[in-house]
Design a protein around this motif. Sequence first.
Motif, PDB file in Angstrom:
ATOM      1  N   GLY A 161      12.038   4.007  -4.806  1.00  0.00           N
ATOM      2  CA  GLY A 161      13.223   4.763  -5.207  1.00  0.00           C
ATOM      3  C   GLY A 161      14.347   4.664  -4.187  1.00  0.00           C
ATOM      4  O   GLY A 161      14.123   4.832  -2.994  1.00  0.00           O
ATOM      5  N   GLU A 162      15.546   4.349  -4.676  1.00  0.00           N
ATOM      6  CA  GLU A 162      16.754   4.248  -3.866  1.00  0.00           C
ATOM      7  C   GLU A 162      16.693   3.172  -2.788  1.00  0.00           C
ATOM      8  O   GLU A 162      17.473   3.194  -1.831  1.00  0.00           O
ATOM      9  CB  GLU A 162      17.115   5.592  -3.235  1.00  0.00           C
ATOM     10  N   ALA A 163      15.775   2.221  -2.929  1.00  0.00           N
ATOM     11  CA  ALA A 163      15.731   1.097  -1.987  1.00  0.00           C
ATOM     12  C   ALA A 163      16.902   0.166  -2.269  1.00  0.00           C
ATOM     13  O   ALA A 163      17.397   0.081  -3.390  1.00  0.00           O
ATOM     14  CB  ALA A 163      14.415   0.336  -2.118  1.00  0.00           C
ATOM     15  N   VAL A 164      17.349  -0.540  -1.246  1.00  0.00           N
ATOM     16  CA  VAL A 164      18.429  -1.516  -1.389  1.00  0.00           C
ATOM     17  C   VAL A 164      17.795  -2.859  -1.746  1.00  0.00           C
ATOM     18  O   VAL A 164      17.047  -3.435  -0.953  1.00  0.00           O
ATOM     19  CB  VAL A 164      19.243  -1.643  -0.075  1.00  0.00           C
ATOM     20  N   PHE A 165      18.094  -3.319  -2.969  1.00  0.00           N
ATOM     21  CA  PHE A 165      17.643  -4.634  -3.433  1.00  0.00           C
ATOM     22  C   PHE A 165      18.861  -5.539  -3.552  1.00  0.00           C
ATOM     23  O   PHE A 165      19.689  -5.358  -4.424  1.00  0.00           O
ATOM     24  CB  PHE A 165      16.987  -4.543  -4.809  1.00  0.00           C
ATOM     25  N   GLU A 166      18.989  -6.477  -2.672  1.00  0.00           N
ATOM     26  CA  GLU A 166      20.053  -7.478  -2.754  1.00  0.00           C
ATOM     27  C   GLU A 166      19.417  -8.806  -2.372  1.00  0.00           C
ATOM     28  O   GLU A 166      19.036  -9.007  -1.211  1.00  0.00           O
ATOM     29  CB  GLU A 166      21.185  -7.124  -1.796  1.00  0.00           C
ATOM     30  N   ASN A 167      19.236  -9.665  -3.358  1.00  0.00           N
ATOM     31  CA  ASN A 167      18.543 -10.943  -3.159  1.00  0.00           C
ATOM     32  C   ASN A 167      17.109 -10.743  -2.692  1.00  0.00           C
ATOM     33  O   ASN A 167      16.562 -11.581  -1.963  1.00  0.00           O
ATOM     34  CB  ASN A 167      19.302 -11.833  -2.170  1.00  0.00           C
ATOM     35  N   THR A 168      16.496  -9.642  -3.084  1.00  0.00           N
ATOM     36  CA  THR A 168      15.099  -9.368  -2.722  1.00  0.00           C
ATOM     37  C   THR A 168      14.197 -10.129  -3.684  1.00  0.00           C
ATOM     38  O   THR A 168      14.405 -10.100  -4.890  1.00  0.00           O
ATOM     39  CB  THR A 168      14.812  -7.863  -2.797  1.00  0.00           C
ATOM     40  N   ASN A 169      13.195 -10.813  -3.153  1.00  0.00           N
ATOM     41  CA  ASN A 169      12.316 -11.650  -3.969  1.00  0.00           C
ATOM     42  C   ASN A 169      10.982 -10.952  -4.218  1.00  0.00           C
ATOM     43  O   ASN A 169      10.230 -10.698  -3.275  1.00  0.00           O
ATOM     44  CB  ASN A 169      12.082 -12.990  -3.266  1.00  0.00           C
ATOM     45  N   PHE A 170      10.706 -10.675  -5.487  1.00  0.00           N
ATOM     46  CA  PHE A 170       9.425 -10.095  -5.901  1.00  0.00           C
ATOM     47  C   PHE A 170       8.651 -11.035  -6.824  1.00  0.00           C
ATOM     48  O   PHE A 170       7.690 -10.618  -7.458  1.00  0.00           O
ATOM     49  CB  PHE A 170       9.660  -8.771  -6.641  1.00  0.00           C
ATOM     50  N   GLU A 171       9.049 -12.291  -6.883  1.00  0.00           N
ATOM     51  CA  GLU A 171       8.416 -13.222  -7.817  1.00  0.00           C
ATOM     52  C   GLU A 171       6.905 -13.319  -7.555  1.00  0.00           C
ATOM     53  O   GLU A 171       6.461 -13.560  -6.443  1.00  0.00           O
ATOM     54  CB  GLU A 171       9.050 -14.604  -7.708  1.00  0.00           C
ATOM     55  N   GLY A 172       6.141 -13.095  -8.621  1.00  0.00           N
ATOM     56  CA  GLY A 172       4.692 -13.196  -8.529  1.00  0.00           C
ATOM     57  C   GLY A 172       4.010 -11.994  -7.901  1.00  0.00           C
ATOM     58  O   GLY A 172       2.797 -11.963  -7.772  1.00  0.00           O
ATOM     59  N   ALA A 173       4.792 -10.982  -7.503  1.00  0.00           N
ATOM     60  CA  ALA A 173       4.190  -9.757  -6.960  1.00  0.00           C
ATOM     61  C   ALA A 173       3.460  -9.045  -8.094  1.00  0.00           C
ATOM     62  O   ALA A 173       3.853  -9.118  -9.258  1.00  0.00           O
ATOM     63  CB  ALA A 173       5.250  -8.857  -6.346  1.00  0.00           C
ATOM     64  N   PHE A 174       2.408  -8.342  -7.757  1.00  0.00           N
ATOM     65  CA  PHE A 174       1.532  -7.741  -8.756  1.00  0.00           C
ATOM     66  C   PHE A 174       1.560  -6.224  -8.638  1.00  0.00           C
ATOM     67  O   PHE A 174       1.408  -5.677  -7.552  1.00  0.00           O
ATOM     68  CB  PHE A 174       0.104  -8.253  -8.530  1.00  0.00           C
ATOM     69  N   TYR A 175       1.766  -5.565  -9.800  1.00  0.00           N
ATOM     70  CA  TYR A 175       1.799  -4.110  -9.847  1.00  0.00           C
ATOM     71  C   TYR A 175       1.071  -3.638 -11.094  1.00  0.00           C
ATOM     72  O   TYR A 175       1.564  -3.846 -12.209  1.00  0.00           O
ATOM     73  CB  TYR A 175       3.252  -3.618  -9.851  1.00  0.00           C
ATOM     74  N   HIS A 176      -0.074  -3.051 -10.961  1.00  0.00           N
ATOM     75  CA  HIS A 176      -0.847  -2.477 -12.075  1.00  0.00           C
ATOM     76  C   HIS A 176      -0.796  -3.345 -13.334  1.00  0.00           C
ATOM     77  O   HIS A 176      -0.213  -2.976 -14.347  1.00  0.00           O
ATOM     78  CB  HIS A 176      -0.372  -1.055 -12.393  1.00  0.00           C
ATOM     79  N   SER A 177      -1.385  -4.499 -13.280  1.00  0.00           N
ATOM     80  CA  SER A 177      -1.503  -5.434 -14.406  1.00  0.00           C
ATOM     81  C   SER A 177      -0.183  -6.074 -14.818  1.00  0.00           C
ATOM     82  O   SER A 177      -0.081  -6.670 -15.880  1.00  0.00           O
ATOM     83  CB  SER A 177      -2.136  -4.757 -15.627  1.00  0.00           C
TER      84      SER A 177
END
Length: 124
Positions: free
Chosen positions: A97-113
């Motif tokens: 929550g309220e994190a700064v996402f600018e060009n943040t890469n989450f590709e292939g990250a896994f979250y509850h299925s």
Amino acid sequence: MREIYIPPKTISELLERYKNGERYFVGCDFDDRIYDFRNLNLVEINLSKSFIVGDFRGANLSKADLSNSNLKTCDFRQTNLADANFEKSALCATYFGEAVFENTNFEGAFYHSHELKKGETPDW
């Protein structure tokens, strides 16, 4: 003769090494309790391939490499994650929550299925 890399065993050791200019902390194991990283400036830190249970609220993790890490139950609320890399990391029970996402890469990250796709960011 090349030095053998040994990951830090404690947060105080990690912070001391970071203060002295080191940024490479691959393979850390900080998962036996909740570690306090709140409000720390850890720009360009490399914690890839690590196991971490931590509270990063308010920290600066811009340009950090957290790829291929187990970050389950971490708290990244209000954290600067600009240009950070979470590729192929486990993110179950994390908070963003309220994190700064600018060009943040989450590709292939896994979250509850659910595996995050390129350009997708957590909305929890």
